[in-house]
Scaffold this motif. Structure first.
Motif, PDB file in Angstrom:
ATOM      1  N   LYS A 269       0.836  -1.196   0.000  1.00 48.75           N
ATOM      2  CA  LYS A 269       0.000   0.000   0.000  1.00 48.75           C
ATOM      3  C   LYS A 269       0.882   1.262   0.000  1.00 48.75           C
ATOM      4  O   LYS A 269       0.589   2.244  -0.685  1.00 48.75           O
ATOM      5  CB  LYS A 269      -0.919  -0.008   1.228  1.00 48.75           C
ATOM      6  N   ALA A 270       1.994   1.214   0.759  1.00 49.79           N
ATOM      7  CA  ALA A 270       2.913   2.368   0.809  1.00 49.79           C
ATOM      8  C   ALA A 270       3.476   2.659  -0.576  1.00 49.79           C
ATOM      9  O   ALA A 270       3.611   3.827  -0.979  1.00 49.79           O
ATOM     10  CB  ALA A 270       4.043   2.091   1.801  1.00 49.79           C
ATOM     11  N   LYS A 271       3.818   1.586  -1.329  1.00 44.10           N
ATOM     12  CA  LYS A 271       4.347   1.769  -2.685  1.00 44.10           C
ATOM     13  C   LYS A 271       3.290   2.361  -3.608  1.00 44.10           C
ATOM     14  O   LYS A 271       3.600   3.183  -4.493  1.00 44.10           O
ATOM     15  CB  LYS A 271       4.830   0.415  -3.216  1.00 44.10           C
ATOM     16  N   LEU A 272       2.026   1.991  -3.411  1.00 45.00           N
ATOM     17  CA  LEU A 272       0.923   2.551  -4.195  1.00 45.00           C
ATOM     18  C   LEU A 272       0.836   4.059  -3.980  1.00 45.00           C
ATOM     19  O   LEU A 272       0.777   4.839  -4.941  1.00 45.00           O
ATOM     20  CB  LEU A 272      -0.391   1.871  -3.802  1.00 45.00           C
ATOM     21  N   PHE A 273       0.842   4.483  -2.698  1.00 48.66           N
ATOM     22  CA  PHE A 273       0.778   5.917  -2.394  1.00 48.66           C
ATOM     23  C   PHE A 273       1.996   6.652  -2.956  1.00 48.66           C
ATOM     24  O   PHE A 273       1.893   7.761  -3.471  1.00 48.66           O
ATOM     25  CB  PHE A 273       0.690   6.140  -0.879  1.00 48.66           C
ATOM     26  N   GLU A 274       3.156   6.004  -2.856  1.00 41.33           N
ATOM     27  CA  GLU A 274       4.399   6.620  -3.365  1.00 41.33           C
ATOM     28  C   GLU A 274       4.302   6.844  -4.875  1.00 41.33           C
ATOM     29  O   GLU A 274       4.676   7.909  -5.379  1.00 41.33           O
ATOM     30  CB  GLU A 274       5.591   5.722  -3.044  1.00 41.33           C
ATOM     31  N   ASP A 275       3.792   5.840  -5.605  1.00 40.51           N
ATOM     32  CA  ASP A 275       3.659   5.963  -7.063  1.00 40.51           C
ATOM     33  C   ASP A 275       2.707   7.093  -7.433  1.00 40.51           C
ATOM     34  O   ASP A 275       2.946   7.832  -8.403  1.00 40.51           O
ATOM     35  CB  ASP A 275       3.142   4.649  -7.659  1.00 40.51           C
ATOM     36  N   ILE A 276       1.613   7.242  -6.667  1.00 36.42           N
ATOM     37  CA  ILE A 276       0.660   8.321  -6.939  1.00 36.42           C
ATOM     38  C   ILE A 276       1.334   9.674  -6.687  1.00 36.42           C
ATOM     39  O   ILE A 276       1.233  10.600  -7.499  1.00 36.42           O
ATOM     40  CB  ILE A 276      -0.615   8.170  -6.083  1.00 36.42           C
ATOM     41  N   GLY A 277       2.031   9.781  -5.556  1.00 33.50           N
ATOM     42  CA  GLY A 277       2.699  11.039  -5.222  1.00 33.50           C
ATOM     43  C   GLY A 277       3.766  11.423  -6.222  1.00 33.50           C
ATOM     44  O   GLY A 277       3.995  12.609  -6.490  1.00 33.50           O
TER      45      GLY A 277
ATOM     46  N   GLY B  37      -4.334  32.440  -2.123  1.00 32.03           N
ATOM     47  CA  GLY B  37      -5.296  33.413  -2.636  1.00 32.03           C
ATOM     48  C   GLY B  37      -5.395  33.341  -4.143  1.00 32.03           C
ATOM     49  O   GLY B  37      -6.431  33.669  -4.724  1.00 32.03           O
ATOM     50  N   ASP B  38      -4.325  32.907  -4.827  1.00 31.97           N
ATOM     51  CA  ASP B  38      -4.355  32.730  -6.281  1.00 31.97           C
ATOM     52  C   ASP B  38      -5.121  31.458  -6.623  1.00 31.97           C
ATOM     53  O   ASP B  38      -4.969  30.445  -5.933  1.00 31.97           O
ATOM     54  CB  ASP B  38      -2.933  32.569  -6.844  1.00 31.97           C
ATOM     55  N   PRO B  39      -5.933  31.453  -7.694  1.00 26.42           N
ATOM     56  CA  PRO B  39      -6.486  30.195  -8.185  1.00 26.42           C
ATOM     57  C   PRO B  39      -5.338  29.345  -8.749  1.00 26.42           C
ATOM     58  O   PRO B  39      -4.507  29.854  -9.495  1.00 26.42           O
ATOM     59  CB  PRO B  39      -7.461  30.620  -9.295  1.00 26.42           C
ATOM     60  N   ILE B  40      -5.282  28.082  -8.387  1.00 29.15           N
ATOM     61  CA  ILE B  40      -4.120  27.257  -8.752  1.00 29.15           C
ATOM     62  C   ILE B  40      -4.521  25.921  -9.340  1.00 29.15           C
ATOM     63  O   ILE B  40      -5.631  25.436  -9.102  1.00 29.15           O
ATOM     64  CB  ILE B  40      -3.200  27.010  -7.529  1.00 29.15           C
ATOM     65  N   VAL B  41      -3.581  25.345 -10.113  1.00 26.29           N
ATOM     66  CA  VAL B  41      -3.718  23.980 -10.623  1.00 26.29           C
ATOM     67  C   VAL B  41      -2.388  23.275 -10.383  1.00 26.29           C
ATOM     68  O   VAL B  41      -1.336  23.913 -10.258  1.00 26.29           O
ATOM     69  CB  VAL B  41      -4.067  23.948 -12.136  1.00 26.29           C
ATOM     70  N   GLY B  42      -2.450  21.947 -10.313  1.00 28.39           N
ATOM     71  CA  GLY B  42      -1.234  21.160 -10.134  1.00 28.39           C
ATOM     72  C   GLY B  42      -0.935  20.350 -11.377  1.00 28.39           C
ATOM     73  O   GLY B  42      -1.842  19.741 -11.950  1.00 28.39           O
ATOM     74  N   VAL B  43       0.312  20.372 -11.822  1.00 28.42           N
ATOM     75  CA  VAL B  43       0.723  19.595 -12.994  1.00 28.42           C
ATOM     76  C   VAL B  43       1.584  18.433 -12.503  1.00 28.42           C
ATOM     77  O   VAL B  43       2.602  18.636 -11.827  1.00 28.42           O
ATOM     78  CB  VAL B  43       1.516  20.464 -13.993  1.00 28.42           C
ATOM     79  N   ILE B  44       1.149  17.203 -12.815  1.00 32.13           N
ATOM     80  CA  ILE B  44       1.878  16.007 -12.377  1.00 32.13           C
ATOM     81  C   ILE B  44       2.955  15.668 -13.406  1.00 32.13           C
ATOM     82  O   ILE B  44       2.669  15.558 -14.599  1.00 32.13           O
ATOM     83  CB  ILE B  44       0.924  14.808 -12.212  1.00 32.13           C
TER      84      ILE B  44
ATOM     85  N   LYS C  57       5.783  12.749 -14.243  1.00 37.06           N
ATOM     86  CA  LYS C  57       6.090  11.367 -13.882  1.00 37.06           C
ATOM     87  C   LYS C  57       7.457  11.280 -13.210  1.00 37.06           C
ATOM     88  O   LYS C  57       8.457  11.733 -13.742  1.00 37.06           O
ATOM     89  CB  LYS C  57       6.066  10.484 -15.133  1.00 37.06           C
ATOM     90  N   GLY C  58       7.483  10.705 -11.998  1.00 36.53           N
ATOM     91  CA  GLY C  58       8.733  10.512 -11.266  1.00 36.53           C
ATOM     92  C   GLY C  58       9.211  11.732 -10.514  1.00 36.53           C
ATOM     93  O   GLY C  58      10.171  11.663  -9.766  1.00 36.53           O
ATOM     94  N   LYS C  59       8.540  12.883 -10.696  1.00 35.93           N
ATOM     95  CA  LYS C  59       9.013  14.124 -10.064  1.00 35.93           C
ATOM     96  C   LYS C  59       8.031  14.717  -9.071  1.00 35.93           C
ATOM     97  O   LYS C  59       8.406  15.556  -8.265  1.00 35.93           O
ATOM     98  CB  LYS C  59       9.337  15.161 -11.142  1.00 35.93           C
ATOM     99  N   GLY C  60       6.775  14.319  -9.156  1.00 35.07           N
ATOM    100  CA  GLY C  60       5.806  14.858  -8.206  1.00 35.07           C
ATOM    101  C   GLY C  60       4.942  15.936  -8.837  1.00 35.07           C
ATOM    102  O   GLY C  60       4.605  15.875 -10.024  1.00 35.07           O
ATOM    103  N   LEU C  61       4.636  16.938  -8.047  1.00 35.72           N
ATOM    104  CA  LEU C  61       3.623  17.927  -8.413  1.00 35.72           C
ATOM    105  C   LEU C  61       4.228  19.320  -8.513  1.00 35.72           C
ATOM    106  O   LEU C  61       4.968  19.747  -7.626  1.00 35.72           O
ATOM    107  CB  LEU C  61       2.524  17.913  -7.348  1.00 35.72           C
ATOM    108  N   MET C  62       3.930  20.023  -9.609  1.00 40.75           N
ATOM    109  CA  MET C  62       4.335  21.420  -9.772  1.00 40.75           C
ATOM    110  C   MET C  62       3.072  22.279  -9.773  1.00 40.75           C
ATOM    111  O   MET C  62       2.160  22.056 -10.572  1.00 40.75           O
ATOM    112  CB  MET C  62       5.101  21.602 -11.089  1.00 40.75           C
TER     113      MET C  62
ATOM    114  N   PRO D 228      -6.647  16.041 -18.432  1.00 39.83           N
ATOM    115  CA  PRO D 228      -7.013  15.626 -17.064  1.00 39.83           C
ATOM    116  C   PRO D 228      -6.037  14.611 -16.467  1.00 39.83           C
ATOM    117  O   PRO D 228      -6.037  14.384 -15.265  1.00 39.83           O
ATOM    118  CB  PRO D 228      -8.406  15.015 -17.236  1.00 39.83           C
ATOM    119  N   ASP D 229      -5.211  13.982 -17.314  1.00 40.65           N
ATOM    120  CA  ASP D 229      -4.228  13.032 -16.794  1.00 40.65           C
ATOM    121  C   ASP D 229      -3.115  13.735 -16.033  1.00 40.65           C
ATOM    122  O   ASP D 229      -2.485  13.155 -15.149  1.00 40.65           O
ATOM    123  CB  ASP D 229      -3.598  12.227 -17.944  1.00 40.65           C
ATOM    124  N   ARG D 230      -2.837  14.981 -16.411  1.00 40.13           N
ATOM    125  CA  ARG D 230      -1.680  15.656 -15.820  1.00 40.13           C
ATOM    126  C   ARG D 230      -2.040  16.937 -15.067  1.00 40.13           C
ATOM    127  O   ARG D 230      -1.305  17.347 -14.177  1.00 40.13           O
ATOM    128  CB  ARG D 230      -0.663  15.996 -16.920  1.00 40.13           C
ATOM    129  N   CYS D 231      -3.146  17.594 -15.432  1.00 41.32           N
ATOM    130  CA  CYS D 231      -3.484  18.891 -14.819  1.00 41.32           C
ATOM    131  C   CYS D 231      -4.704  18.727 -13.911  1.00 41.32           C
ATOM    132  O   CYS D 231      -5.803  18.399 -14.377  1.00 41.32           O
ATOM    133  CB  CYS D 231      -3.764  19.900 -15.932  1.00 41.32           C
TER     134      CYS D 231
END
Length: 706
Positions: free
Chosen positions: A524-532, A582-589, A591-596, A612-615
């Motif tokens: 389960k830990a590896k699953l969460f790690e892969d998502i992160g 306060g800024d409206p934000i989005v996260g870009v995934i 692969k292997g680096k996490g979230l920007m 939708p796969d990345r943003c």
């Protein structure tokens, strides 16, 4: 001449081994001869000649009979059908383990030579940890291979010579085996640069007549002086080997003549007391050069080498380098941990300091190996750690720590203990506050300041040079990255499950176990790690956990995940648009680096906005106490004190200026770009409001986006 058969070697061994032990070596020879029957070397010689001459090299070191037996058998596992169990039955576990440690990993397939070299050396290190003699057998094996390299094609010669010069010659130096190290270096030089080697050899030969006469003259003068003072000592002339001359010409950018103008001598005596008496005599006889004296007897080198070094001005202004040591120290300088006098104590409860140092070094290699991500990273760290020059620094309690040149306080902290390095926050060098990155000098006293909550800084990798420090920092960052990615992955999956009307807390272990089994995930830990890390998409995992058929991401029902600014190394904030609370934000995934995290209107994510796969949509947490950097552009009047007024206004708003640049646009105005740390948009508005009050200075102000 090398020995031609087992009888010649047995005669040589009988000078220091008992007949019973010599017969055991004979038995190992006959066993190897039978196993290698029909095998020939590239030169056309029967294969058994190689192990026989490897054993002879070890006999020159007066190695024990088990090492000699391992030398005879060292290629049996690799090149014949004989297995390890058969060796244990015939020759015992100790010999079999040594043979196994020296044998290459022939049963594995490697992507390239670098990976093969790394894996094989890592195997040797693990074997060395059990028995240090493994590396001595390997060094002897490598030396004989280098002596017989002439039959190889040029590209193989260069590759093997480079590997030897990068790894095995420095290992020999680190273990204090100077005689073997010098021959390895000269052979490597000869095979890597045959023309340069030939020319230096010819140049040495051309001046040898005059040089030998001068050496004999100085040698006799020194010997007469010692005899007059009733000192029991012998003076020897020291010859420079070819690779040493070449290296000095390269590193010191000196001509051949200026290097050969320095004459070297070694004075060997019978006691440490006499060493210091001789030093006084030669300093009285010839004028010493200031700052060229080193006492390696009081503070031995890391490899156990001990000697007094001094440089003098001799007759006619000739520079003379003198090394003064006892007979035991001389033997140690030649053979290091292979010294016969040391091996007599090898199994005692109080081993010789040289063996203790060697074992500490091997223990350090094991720590590096455990922290390295892969064998290639491990061998690169080992190469960094095999420094020929050391500095000696002191702890506040007077303990001497040996470090390579250019080491800094970070290296010192990790040399004391890994936990001290991981928790260090600052240092005192000679009782004065100094940066952790400041290079240390011999004689410095260093005190490390630590904090319970401190962590290694990734930027330390730009300054730390010891393998232990670099491996420990990388290991900690990797562990931290795994922890942060698991935490982020859990939150992203929780948000995706919630968007589908479920709750991650309500999901039982069965749902996760089924998914982990179907997707072939470790845990389960590896699953969460892969998502992160962005390797798995949270909404797809959520659909599978809840058994929802539609694999498209939820839209209207989706509740954005909230960010607090304290997610760790896997969440970073884009430097192109510098989002703040306060800024409206989005996260870009990635692969292997996490979230920007970007501002929603950032131009740099136009291509990803509808993916939708990345943003993914994100929102800010209500409780945030971190500062964020924002870029401002100001047009200002060119007047004295303009920047000071801007800085005062920012300080009044309780914000900090991180960086500031000013470019003159014309005679009256300039453009200022400032990076300012603020808590949120409300805080930024206050900063801008106070800057706008400076209407005689600030003409225009705007926030910079991508």
């Amino acid at each position: 001449m090398p020995v031609a058969n087992i009888d010649e070697l047995a005669f040589k061994l009988s000078s220091y081994l008992s007949p019973k032990k010599v017969n055991r070596v004979r038995r190992a020879y006959y066993y190897a001869e039978q196993a290698h029957e029909g095998q020939y070397r590239r030169s056309g010689e029967p294969y058994i000649i190689h192990p026989l001459q490897v054993a002879e090299i070890l006999s020159d070191m007066h190695m024990d009979h088990q090492s000699l037996m391992a030398a005879m058998l060292h290629d049996v596992l690799e090149d014949t059908p004989v297995n390890k169990d058969a060796l244990i039955e015939q020759f015992g576990a100790n010999v079999a383990e040594m043979v196994d440690g020296v044998s290459k990993l022939t049963h594995l397939k490697f992507e390239n030579k670098q990976e093969e070299q790394a894996e094989n050396f890592q195997k040797i290190v693990l074997a060395m940890a059990k028995d240090i003699r493994v590396i001595l057998v390997k060094l002897a094996d490598r030396l004989h291979n280098m002596r017989t390299l002439g039959v190889m094609p040029p590209h193989k010669k260069r590759r093997i010579a480079k590997e030897t010069l990068d790894i095995y010659a420095p290992v020999a130096q680190r273990l204090g085996i100077g005689t073997l190290r010098r021959e390895l270096e000269d052979l490597c030089f000869e095979n890597m640069h045959p023309m340069r080697s030939t020319r230096i050899k010819a140049a040495v030969r051309s001046i040898s007549g005059n040089r030998n006469a001068m050496v004999e003259k100085i040698q006799q003068a020194l010997q007469d002086q010692l005899d007059n003072d009733d000192i029991n000592a012998v003076v020897f002339g020291r010859e420079k080997h070819l690779y040493s001359i070449y290296k000095k010409m390269q590193e010191q950018r000196k001509a051949f003549e200026s290097i050969m103008d320095v004459y070297g001598f070694r004075i060997v005596t019978d006691s440490v007391d006499n060493c210091y008496r001789i030093l006084g005599i030669v300093h009285n006889y010839y004028k010493p050069i200031p700052n060229r004296f080193k006492d390696y007897i009081a503070i031995p080198k890391a490899n156990g080498y001990q000697s007094l070094h001094t440089t003098l001005i001799g007759m006619n202004g000739v520079p003379i380098e003198i090394q003064i040591r006892t007979k035991e120290m001389d033997e140690m300088a030649a053979w290091g941990i292979a010294s016969h006098s040391l091996y007599k104590q090898n199994d005692s409860h109080d081993p010789h300091p040289a063996h203790a140092r060697a074992r500490r070094w091997v223990k350090g290699l094991l720590e590096i190996q455990q922290r390295a991500g892969n064998p290639v990273e491990f061998i690169e760290n080992v190469k960094i750690d095999l420094f020929p020059d050391e500095i000696y620094v002191f702890s506040p309690k007077g303990k001497i720590i040996e470090l390579p040149k250019q080491a800094c306080a970070i290296d010192f902290a990790y040399a004391i203990h890994t936990d001290v390095g991981n928790r260090c926050t600052g240092c005192l060098i000679n009782r004065k506050v100094a940066p952790l990155t400041q290079p240390l000098k011999s004689g410095d006293t260093v005190r490390i300041l630590t904090g319970k909550l401190a962590r290694p800084n990734p930027a330390w990798l730009n300054h730390a040079i010891t393998a232990k420090a670099r491996a420990s920092i990388r290991h900690h960052m990797k562990t931290l990255r795994e922890s942060d990615s698991q935490s982020l992955g859990y939150r992203m999956l929780s948000s995706a499950v919630q968007a589908l009307g479920g709750s991650i807390e309500a999901l039982g272990d069965d749902a996760f176990d089924r998914l982990i089994s179907d997707a072939n995930i470790e845990s389960k830990a590896k699953l969460f790690e892969d998502i992160g890390l962005g390797n798995r998409l949270p909404y797809l995992v959520a659909h599978r956990l809840l058994n929802v058929g539609d694999d498209s991401p939820a839209n209207d029902a989706s509740k954005p995940m909230k960010l607090s600014g304290a997610e760790g190394v896997l969440v970073s904030y884009a430097k192109c648009c510098h989002p703040i609370p306060g800024d409206p934000i989005v996260g870009v995934i990635s692969k292997g680096k996490g979230l920007m995290v970007h501002v929603e209107s950032c131009k740099n994510i136009n291509d990803l906005r509808n993916d939708p796969d990345r943003c993914l949509p994100f929102a800010w947490d209500e409780q945030i106490d971190h500062e964020f950097v924002v870029d401002l552009r100001l047009e200002v009047q060119n007047e004295r004190g303009a920047l000071a007024k801007i800085a005062a206004a920012v300080a009044e708003a309780e914000a900090n200026i991180e960086t500031i640049n000013m470019d003159e646009r014309d005679a009256n105005t300039s453009v200022v770009r400032a990076s300012i740390s603020v808590y949120d948009r409300v805080h930024l508005a206050r900063v801008i409001r106070l800057l706008r009050r400076l209407d005689q200075v600030v003409l225009k102000i705007s926030r910079i986006y991508a």
